[in-house]
Motif scaffolding. Structure first.
Motif, PDB file in Angstrom:
ATOM      1  N   GLU A 162     -51.465 199.025 -10.035  1.00  0.00           N
ATOM      2  CA  GLU A 162     -52.834 198.661  -9.663  1.00  0.00           C
ATOM      3  C   GLU A 162     -52.829 197.458  -8.728  1.00  0.00           C
ATOM      4  O   GLU A 162     -53.601 197.391  -7.767  1.00  0.00           O
ATOM      5  N   LEU A 163     -51.955 196.500  -8.980  1.00  0.00           N
ATOM      6  CA  LEU A 163     -51.846 195.321  -8.109  1.00  0.00           C
ATOM      7  C   LEU A 163     -51.397 195.719  -6.707  1.00  0.00           C
ATOM      8  O   LEU A 163     -51.914 195.210  -5.706  1.00  0.00           O
ATOM      9  N   THR A 164     -50.460 196.637  -6.623  1.00  0.00           N
ATOM     10  CA  THR A 164     -49.978 197.112  -5.325  1.00  0.00           C
ATOM     11  C   THR A 164     -51.088 197.818  -4.557  1.00  0.00           C
ATOM     12  O   THR A 164     -51.266 197.590  -3.354  1.00  0.00           O
ATOM     13  N   GLU A 165     -51.845 198.674  -5.246  1.00  0.00           N
ATOM     14  CA  GLU A 165     -52.954 199.393  -4.605  1.00  0.00           C
ATOM     15  C   GLU A 165     -54.047 198.436  -4.138  1.00  0.00           C
ATOM     16  O   GLU A 165     -54.606 198.610  -3.058  1.00  0.00           O
ATOM     17  N   LEU A 166     -54.352 197.435  -4.944  1.00  0.00           N
ATOM     18  CA  LEU A 166     -55.355 196.440  -4.577  1.00  0.00           C
ATOM     19  C   LEU A 166     -54.932 195.687  -3.321  1.00  0.00           C
ATOM     20  O   LEU A 166     -55.718 195.485  -2.403  1.00  0.00           O
ATOM     21  N   GLN A 167     -53.674 195.310  -3.285  1.00  0.00           N
ATOM     22  CA  GLN A 167     -53.141 194.576  -2.144  1.00  0.00           C
ATOM     23  C   GLN A 167     -53.234 195.405  -0.860  1.00  0.00           C
ATOM     24  O   GLN A 167     -53.617 194.906   0.190  1.00  0.00           O
ATOM     25  N   LYS A 168     -52.914 196.690  -0.960  1.00  0.00           N
ATOM     26  CA  LYS A 168     -52.989 197.581   0.206  1.00  0.00           C
ATOM     27  C   LYS A 168     -54.435 197.820   0.644  1.00  0.00           C
ATOM     28  O   LYS A 168     -54.748 197.781   1.825  1.00  0.00           O
ATOM     29  N   ALA A 169     -55.306 198.106  -0.331  1.00  0.00           N
ATOM     30  CA  ALA A 169     -56.684 198.495  -0.017  1.00  0.00           C
ATOM     31  C   ALA A 169     -57.468 197.366   0.655  1.00  0.00           C
ATOM     32  O   ALA A 169     -58.261 197.617   1.562  1.00  0.00           O
ATOM     33  N   LEU A 170     -57.249 196.141   0.218  1.00  0.00           N
ATOM     34  CA  LEU A 170     -58.023 195.021   0.766  1.00  0.00           C
ATOM     35  C   LEU A 170     -57.207 194.146   1.722  1.00  0.00           C
ATOM     36  O   LEU A 170     -57.655 193.063   2.076  1.00  0.00           O
ATOM     37  N   GLN A 171     -56.036 194.590   2.106  1.00  0.00           N
ATOM     38  CA  GLN A 171     -55.137 193.865   3.018  1.00  0.00           C
ATOM     39  C   GLN A 171     -54.944 192.415   2.558  1.00  0.00           C
ATOM     40  O   GLN A 171     -55.159 191.468   3.322  1.00  0.00           O
ATOM     41  N   LEU A 172     -54.541 192.259   1.311  1.00  0.00           N
ATOM     42  CA  LEU A 172     -54.287 190.934   0.761  1.00  0.00           C
ATOM     43  C   LEU A 172     -52.817 190.604   0.915  1.00  0.00           C
ATOM     44  O   LEU A 172     -51.960 191.490   0.843  1.00  0.00           O
ATOM     45  N   LYS A 173     -52.531 189.340   1.089  1.00  0.00           N
ATOM     46  CA  LYS A 173     -51.153 188.882   1.245  1.00  0.00           C
ATOM     47  C   LYS A 173     -50.736 188.110   0.018  1.00  0.00           C
ATOM     48  O   LYS A 173     -51.564 187.425  -0.604  1.00  0.00           O
ATOM     49  N   PRO A 174     -49.451 188.168  -0.356  1.00  0.00           N
ATOM     50  CA  PRO A 174     -48.993 187.358  -1.495  1.00  0.00           C
ATOM     51  C   PRO A 174     -49.138 185.878  -1.184  1.00  0.00           C
ATOM     52  O   PRO A 174     -48.872 185.433  -0.078  1.00  0.00           O
ATOM     53  N   PHE A 175     -49.578 185.117  -2.174  1.00  0.00           N
ATOM     54  CA  PHE A 175     -49.702 183.670  -2.027  1.00  0.00           C
ATOM     55  C   PHE A 175     -48.368 183.037  -2.395  1.00  0.00           C
ATOM     56  O   PHE A 175     -47.813 183.317  -3.443  1.00  0.00           O
ATOM     57  N   LYS A 176     -47.868 182.197  -1.531  1.00  0.00           N
ATOM     58  CA  LYS A 176     -46.539 181.610  -1.753  1.00  0.00           C
ATOM     59  C   LYS A 176     -46.603 180.297  -2.454  1.00  0.00           C
ATOM     60  O   LYS A 176     -47.410 179.518  -2.412  1.00  0.00           O
TER      61      LYS A 176
END
Length: 176
Positions: A162-176
């Motif tokens: 679900e986290l992977t799909e959310l990241q793809k769908a809303l074009q979110l980037k991992p926070f470093k």
């Protein structure tokens, strides 16, 4: 035939059967992770997109904590027909191999060992009963002031897919 071949073949087949058992058991394991994602959008424009995303994935708002700016979504995860059939097929092949080795090791019993294959649908039933569950996603949204504009940091705790799909769908980037 060499007398050492059959016992060693039986031992290897038994070890593979144990591995198959744990593989089937792991197919229902909960895989919850926490991720921090960043968006260039501010909180006011991002929150409706997040709500729409989870609504489209059949989640509903279960709890809302305005003080911590945290939302909990709930949704029922459907088991996969493909995976249920695939696990049943894997179990059938594994049990067939085990029954053939047992039939070679104990030739007087032979054919009854093939009846072990009838146990293979139990793996699909096991998966189907355990995989369908209520899934929760915790979402915390924070504003992060940037030099030009404000960004949003989203802390999400949920199933890793679900986290992977959310990241793809809303074009979110991992926070470093």
């Amino acid at each position: 035939m060499d007398t050492a071949i059959l016992p060693s073949t039986f031992l290897l087949t038994l070890l593979l059967s144990v591995g198959l058992f744990f593989f089937i058991r792991a197919s229902t394991k909960e895989r919850t992770q926490t991720a921090q994602l960043i968006s260039e959008q501010d909180e006011a424009s991002l929150m409706p997109q997040l709500q729409e995303y989870f609504r489209s994935r059949s989640y509903r708002v279960a709890a809302l904590d305005r003080e911590q700016n945290q939302v909990t979504f709930e949704g029922f995860v459907q088991p996969s027909w493909f995976l249920a059939v695939f696990l049943t097929l894997l179990a059938a092949i594994g049990l067939l191999c085990l029954s053939l080795v047992l039939a070679m090791l104990f030739p007087s019993f032979g054919t009854p060992f093939l009846g072990l294959i009838l146990l293979s649908p139990l793996s699909g039933i096991f998966y189907w009963q355990k995989a369908g569950r209520l899934e929760k996603v915790l979402l915390k949204l924070e504003t992060f002031p940037n030099q030009q504009h404000s960004s949003s940091i989203i802390t999400v705790m949920g199933h890793r897919d679900e986290l992977t799909e959310l990241q793809k769908a809303l074009q979110l980037k991992p926070f470093k």
